[in-house]
Design a protein around this motif. Sequence first.
Motif, mmCIF file in Angstrom:
data_model
loop_
_atom_site.group_PDB
_atom_site.id
_atom_site.type_symbol
_atom_site.label_atom_id
_atom_site.label_comp_id
_atom_site.label_asym_id
_atom_site.label_seq_id
_atom_site.Cartn_x
_atom_site.Cartn_y
_atom_site.Cartn_z
ATOM 1 N N ILE A 67 0.803 -1.152 0.118
ATOM 2 C CA ILE A 67 0.020 0.220 -0.104
ATOM 3 C C ILE A 67 0.888 1.068 0.110
ATOM 4 C CG2 ILE A 67 -1.861 1.391 1.200
ATOM 5 C CD1 ILE A 67 -2.830 -1.309 2.456
ATOM 6 N N SER A 68 1.977 1.387 0.879
ATOM 7 C CA SER A 68 2.699 2.319 0.698
ATOM 8 C C SER A 68 3.241 2.727 -0.554
ATOM 9 C CB SER A 68 3.967 2.143 2.005
ATOM 10 O OG SER A 68 3.603 2.164 3.281
ATOM 11 N N LEU A 69 3.894 1.435 -1.345
ATOM 12 C CA LEU A 69 4.564 1.445 -2.715
ATOM 13 C C LEU A 69 3.525 2.035 -3.578
ATOM 14 C CD1 LEU A 69 6.248 -1.901 -2.817
ATOM 15 C CD2 LEU A 69 7.315 0.158 -2.356
ATOM 16 N N TRP A 70 2.128 1.793 -3.567
ATOM 17 C CA TRP A 70 1.168 2.248 -4.256
ATOM 18 C C TRP A 70 1.203 3.923 -4.149
ATOM 19 C CZ3 TRP A 70 -3.775 4.618 -2.959
ATOM 20 C CH2 TRP A 70 -4.427 4.879 -4.030
ATOM 21 N N ALA A 127 0.046 6.718 7.377
ATOM 22 C CA ALA A 127 0.819 8.040 7.204
ATOM 23 C C ALA A 127 2.111 7.361 7.775
ATOM 24 C CB ALA A 127 0.325 9.161 7.851
ATOM 25 N N VAL A 128 2.181 6.834 8.832
ATOM 26 C CA VAL A 128 3.243 6.608 9.821
ATOM 27 C C VAL A 128 4.063 5.568 8.986
ATOM 28 C CG1 VAL A 128 4.356 5.724 12.064
ATOM 29 C CG2 VAL A 128 2.325 7.279 12.145
ATOM 30 N N LEU A 141 8.029 5.655 7.608
ATOM 31 C CA LEU A 141 9.109 4.791 7.912
ATOM 32 C C LEU A 141 9.688 4.187 6.543
ATOM 33 C CD1 LEU A 141 7.378 3.089 10.840
ATOM 34 C CD2 LEU A 141 9.345 4.798 10.896
ATOM 35 N N HIS A 142 8.905 4.341 5.428
ATOM 36 C CA HIS A 142 9.479 3.630 4.222
ATOM 37 C C HIS A 142 10.212 4.904 3.526
ATOM 38 C CE1 HIS A 142 6.660 0.365 4.979
ATOM 39 N NE2 HIS A 142 7.616 -0.271 4.118
ATOM 40 N N ASN A 143 9.746 5.947 3.667
ATOM 41 C CA ASN A 143 10.296 7.150 2.948
ATOM 42 C C ASN A 143 9.964 8.438 3.191
ATOM 43 O OD1 ASN A 143 11.495 8.858 0.928
ATOM 44 N ND2 ASN A 143 10.238 8.148 -0.797
ATOM 45 N N GLN A 144 10.741 9.043 4.354
ATOM 46 C CA GLN A 144 10.395 10.213 4.860
ATOM 47 C C GLN A 144 11.096 11.384 4.152
ATOM 48 O OE1 GLN A 144 11.478 10.754 8.998
ATOM 49 N NE2 GLN A 144 12.693 8.800 8.887
#
Length: 322
Positions: free
Chosen positions: A133-136, A161-162, A166-169
């Motif tokens: 989902i974060s990649l999307w 959001a958090v 954590l993946h790309n801030q």
Amino acid sequence: MKFIKILSLFVVFIFFTNCEKEYMKYTEKPEYITQPSAEYKAYFEAYDEALSLWDIDYDELYIPTSYGTAHVVVSGPKNGEPLVLLHGMNASSTMWYPNAKALAAEYRVFAIDLIIEPGKSFKTAEFEKIDDISLWYQEVFNALQLESYHLVGASRGGWIAVNLALHNQEKIKSMVLLSPAQTFIWIRPSVGLLKNIVNIFSSQEKKTIRSLETMSTNVGNIEKKYLDQYLIATEKDSINKFMIKMTPFSKDDFQKLRMPVLVLIGDDDIINNEKTIRLAKEDIPRGEGEVISNAGHFLSIDQASTVNDRIVSFLIRVDEDQ
């Protein structure tokens, strides 16, 4: 010095102008919107009615991604700092109707419909794990050419959001978390939670209203157009395999966040309590938090004016400090 400032403003203007031209290719409505199936027609009509509550000009973008089409509602000044909004479960981007006008006065707002939930995004491929989902979202951000942005997440959108951060801030200037679900603490047993369990045996409409009564301090204050859409959304129900993957983040996770973070919860919040605010202040290096009076889990609706003021003043302060 004055020349440099004018030059910088000119560069920013050119950048945003070029971005807007790029967005034009995403404005054409896809077939699933123009020729919806019977399953989606009523929901899309209810969505459009609820979106009219924003009471400001907006554009709708349909962005192709690896998992289907992302629907994004864009509003606010074209040269404004980007502000991304992540909605709560089943709520879609229309949930920001009490907030959009205030937020878009200063900022360029991008409200994204989560593709695995009811909304105008349309899923064509399955997500294997929650981190997908974060990649999307990153695909969507890249298509929007967001070099830096503020991020606001409500309820489940707060958890996402958090996880995103954590993946790309690197590109996230700040975060605002509105009653984030399963983010700082586990959802605790309560009378409200018990009512929601009992509601399973009620009709869909009664179940939805009774559930809202545990989430809001003033259900009667929620606009009917939005309630109509929300009712259809709950019939589609987005409880999925990723729900059990949403567990509170660790202290180590929070300490990795380098941007300013504001956490707001209601004083009658079924999801959070004072411990949430304490952990936000103690565990996040630049974290701060506040309890909003006379508000439930839906604090952005229950106390819209107060929440809008807190968000905007926080964002302006962050921008001025950078």
